[in-house]
Scaffold this motif. Structure first.
Motif, mmCIF file in Angstrom:
data_model
loop_
_atom_site.group_PDB
_atom_site.id
_atom_site.type_symbol
_atom_site.label_atom_id
_atom_site.label_comp_id
_atom_site.label_asym_id
_atom_site.label_seq_id
_atom_site.Cartn_x
_atom_site.Cartn_y
_atom_site.Cartn_z
ATOM 1 N N ASN A 1 0.855 -1.190 0.000
ATOM 2 C CA ASN A 1 0.000 0.000 0.000
ATOM 3 C C ASN A 1 0.896 1.247 0.000
ATOM 4 O OD1 ASN A 1 -1.860 2.019 0.325
ATOM 5 N ND2 ASN A 1 -2.960 1.037 2.001
ATOM 6 N N LEU A 2 1.519 1.478 -1.148
ATOM 7 C CA LEU A 2 2.500 2.555 -1.270
ATOM 8 C C LEU A 2 1.878 3.941 -1.128
ATOM 9 C CD1 LEU A 2 4.676 1.099 -4.171
ATOM 10 C CD2 LEU A 2 4.973 0.848 -1.689
ATOM 11 N N ALA A 3 0.628 4.111 -1.573
ATOM 12 C CA ALA A 3 -0.019 5.418 -1.455
ATOM 13 C C ALA A 3 -0.176 5.805 0.014
ATOM 14 C CB ALA A 3 -1.372 5.404 -2.158
ATOM 15 N N SER A 4 -0.602 4.875 0.838
ATOM 16 C CA SER A 4 -0.765 5.164 2.263
ATOM 17 C C SER A 4 0.582 5.424 2.921
ATOM 18 C CB SER A 4 -1.487 4.008 2.949
ATOM 19 O OG SER A 4 -1.861 4.377 4.253
ATOM 20 N N GLN A 5 1.611 4.710 2.490
ATOM 21 C CA GLN A 5 2.950 4.935 3.036
ATOM 22 C C GLN A 5 3.440 6.341 2.687
ATOM 23 O OE1 GLN A 5 5.486 1.594 1.972
ATOM 24 N NE2 GLN A 5 3.788 0.201 2.388
ATOM 25 N N ARG A 6 3.139 6.809 1.466
ATOM 26 C CA ARG A 6 3.538 8.164 1.073
ATOM 27 C C ARG A 6 2.839 9.211 1.942
ATOM 28 N NH1 ARG A 6 3.535 5.903 -4.083
ATOM 29 N NH2 ARG A 6 1.412 6.607 -4.497
ATOM 30 N N VAL A 7 1.541 8.984 2.226
ATOM 31 C CA VAL A 7 0.801 9.904 3.094
ATOM 32 C C VAL A 7 1.479 9.991 4.455
ATOM 33 C CG1 VAL A 7 -1.352 10.186 4.395
ATOM 34 C CG2 VAL A 7 -1.429 9.667 1.945
ATOM 35 N N LEU A 8 1.804 8.841 5.034
ATOM 36 C CA LEU A 8 2.430 8.836 6.354
ATOM 37 C C LEU A 8 3.787 9.536 6.325
ATOM 38 C CD1 LEU A 8 1.500 5.220 7.482
ATOM 39 C CD2 LEU A 8 0.571 7.371 8.388
ATOM 40 N N GLU A 9 4.593 9.230 5.328
ATOM 41 C CA GLU A 9 5.923 9.843 5.257
ATOM 42 C C GLU A 9 5.832 11.354 5.051
ATOM 43 O OE1 GLU A 9 7.704 7.310 2.313
ATOM 44 O OE2 GLU A 9 8.407 5.888 3.844
ATOM 45 N N LYS A 10 4.886 11.823 4.211
ATOM 46 C CA LYS A 10 4.698 13.261 4.016
ATOM 47 C C LYS A 10 4.235 13.933 5.306
ATOM 48 C CE LYS A 10 2.142 13.028 0.208
ATOM 49 N NZ LYS A 10 1.296 13.445 -0.914
ATOM 50 N N SER A 11 3.595 13.163 6.185
ATOM 51 C CA SER A 11 3.060 13.702 7.433
ATOM 52 C C SER A 11 4.019 13.522 8.608
ATOM 53 C CB SER A 11 1.721 13.027 7.756
ATOM 54 O OG SER A 11 0.796 13.274 6.725
ATOM 55 N N GLY A 12 5.272 13.179 8.320
ATOM 56 C CA GLY A 12 6.277 13.114 9.374
ATOM 57 C C GLY A 12 6.400 11.785 10.083
ATOM 58 N N PHE A 13 5.724 10.744 9.591
ATOM 59 C CA PHE A 13 5.884 9.409 10.163
ATOM 60 C C PHE A 13 7.144 8.784 9.575
ATOM 61 C CE2 PHE A 13 1.580 10.217 11.217
ATOM 62 C CZ PHE A 13 1.216 9.338 12.228
ATOM 63 N N GLU A 14 7.813 7.977 10.362
ATOM 64 C CA GLU A 14 8.990 7.273 9.863
ATOM 65 C C GLU A 14 8.794 5.778 10.020
ATOM 66 O OE1 GLU A 14 12.180 8.983 12.051
ATOM 67 O OE2 GLU A 14 11.356 8.387 13.979
ATOM 68 N N PRO A 15 9.292 4.999 9.061
ATOM 69 C CA PRO A 15 9.168 3.542 9.177
ATOM 70 C C PRO A 15 10.040 3.038 10.336
ATOM 71 C CG PRO A 15 10.412 4.144 7.204
ATOM 72 C CD PRO A 15 9.961 5.416 7.833
ATOM 73 N N ILE A 16 9.482 2.117 11.108
ATOM 74 C CA ILE A 16 10.229 1.584 12.253
ATOM 75 C C ILE A 16 10.341 0.066 12.237
ATOM 76 C CG2 ILE A 16 9.791 3.534 13.766
ATOM 77 C CD1 ILE A 16 7.568 1.828 15.096
ATOM 78 N N GLY A 17 9.794 -0.573 11.201
ATOM 79 C CA GLY A 17 9.936 -2.019 11.146
ATOM 80 C C GLY A 17 8.848 -2.676 10.317
ATOM 81 N N MET A 18 8.839 -3.988 10.402
ATOM 82 C CA MET A 18 7.875 -4.788 9.664
ATOM 83 C C MET A 18 7.272 -5.813 10.608
ATOM 84 S SD MET A 18 7.153 -7.681 7.541
ATOM 85 C CE MET A 18 8.655 -8.539 7.205
ATOM 86 N N ALA A 19 5.955 -6.002 10.513
ATOM 87 C CA ALA A 19 5.247 -6.969 11.351
ATOM 88 C C ALA A 19 4.778 -8.120 10.470
ATOM 89 C CB ALA A 19 4.066 -6.311 12.042
ATOM 90 N N PRO A 20 5.410 -9.280 10.574
ATOM 91 C CA PRO A 20 5.003 -10.418 9.755
ATOM 92 C C PRO A 20 3.613 -10.912 10.146
ATOM 93 C CG PRO A 20 7.186 -10.764 10.724
ATOM 94 C CD PRO A 20 6.586 -9.562 11.388
ATOM 95 N N ARG A 21 2.822 -11.241 9.120
ATOM 96 C CA ARG A 21 1.501 -11.837 9.310
ATOM 97 C C ARG A 21 0.669 -11.072 10.347
ATOM 98 N NH1 ARG A 21 5.344 -15.401 9.111
ATOM 99 N NH2 ARG A 21 5.292 -16.001 11.306
ATOM 100 N N TYR A 22 0.590 -9.768 10.187
ATOM 101 C CA TYR A 22 -0.012 -8.856 11.168
ATOM 102 C C TYR A 22 -1.533 -8.876 11.166
ATOM 103 C CZ TYR A 22 -0.585 -4.426 13.700
ATOM 104 O OH TYR A 22 -0.937 -3.452 14.597
ATOM 105 N N THR A 23 -2.140 -8.870 9.961
ATOM 106 C CA THR A 23 -3.600 -8.815 9.841
ATOM 107 C C THR A 23 -4.063 -9.761 8.742
ATOM 108 O OG1 THR A 23 -3.548 -6.468 10.446
ATOM 109 C CG2 THR A 23 -5.571 -7.261 9.481
ATOM 110 N N HIS A 24 -5.248 -10.337 8.947
ATOM 111 C CA HIS A 24 -5.836 -11.228 7.943
ATOM 112 C C HIS A 24 -6.604 -10.383 6.928
ATOM 113 C CE1 HIS A 24 -8.222 -14.629 6.361
ATOM 114 N NE2 HIS A 24 -7.117 -15.291 6.666
ATOM 115 N N VAL A 25 -6.073 -10.288 5.716
ATOM 116 C CA VAL A 25 -6.654 -9.462 4.660
ATOM 117 C C VAL A 25 -6.653 -10.278 3.369
ATOM 118 C CG1 VAL A 25 -6.401 -7.341 3.299
ATOM 119 C CG2 VAL A 25 -5.781 -7.339 5.716
ATOM 120 N N GLY A 26 -7.769 -10.243 2.650
ATOM 121 C CA GLY A 26 -7.834 -10.926 1.364
ATOM 122 C C GLY A 26 -7.603 -12.430 1.466
#
Length: 196
Positions: A148-173
């Protein structure tokens, strides 16, 4: 002796005007039909499975009632982006914790017909300001699916920084999906008042 009531973050969360005649405000029970219509018209590949009742006004009435109870207890802040009676998106601060943690999780979405106008970024910025100035939070976190690159761009433009990755975090699709974790530090002020 009655147990002390938790602080309600409603302190003074007032409607805020964004671009294109949009208003960011607290959700209300009367929003159920418009919210159901927005969800039904915008079923997203980024969202977990929802039962059919979720996409009805009755389902949204129950959901809003539960969210507003939690709001009254200071655990969640449900905000909607509205224009002319239509819901154009939602921003939610969930898992609000005060004390020495002073943190919450941010979730948001914008309907397809209002995407690409900068409303997600503007809304995230306003919610960050509410989180800091009205509720007194120190930190917000957010998660997105890896693709979900669009949402990541929104967060980064808003001053959020990536802090890691959560494997198998949510059941989607139909499968457990990995998510990217983000945070934004809102301030480094002392969370506790000075003692006399």
């Amino acid at each position: 002796m009655a147990a002390p009531r938790r602080q309600n973050p409603r302190m003074d969360i007032r409607p805020e005007q964004l671009a294109d005649g949009m208003t960011l405000r607290l959700a209300e029970p009367a929003d159920a039909p418009a919210l159901a219509a927005a969800f039904a018209e915008n079923r997203s590949p980024w969202e977990p499975y929802r039962p059919d009742a979720f996409f009805t006004a009755e389902g949204q009435r129950g959901r809003l009632a539960a969210m507003l109870r939690e709001f009254g207890e200071g655990r969640i802040v449900p905000l909607l982006l509205v224009s002319d009676g239509r819901v154009a998106g939602a921003f939610t601060l969930a898992g609000v914790v005060l004390g020495s943690f002073r943190s919450a999780s941010l979730g948001y979405w914008i309907t397809a017909d209002f995407q690409g106008r900068g409303l997600a970024t503007a809304g995230v910025e306003r919610v960050c300001r509410i989180a800091r100035e009205t509720i007194g939070l120190h930190r917000l976190e957010a998660v997105t699916l890896l693709d979900n690159l669009a949402s990541q761009r929104v967060l980064e433009k808003s001053g959020f920084e990536p802090i890691g990755m959560a494997p198998r975090y949510t059941h989607v699709g139909g499968q457990w999906r990995d998510h990217r974790l983000f945070q934004r530090i809102l301030h480094d002020d002392d969370p506790m008042p000075a003692r006399p």
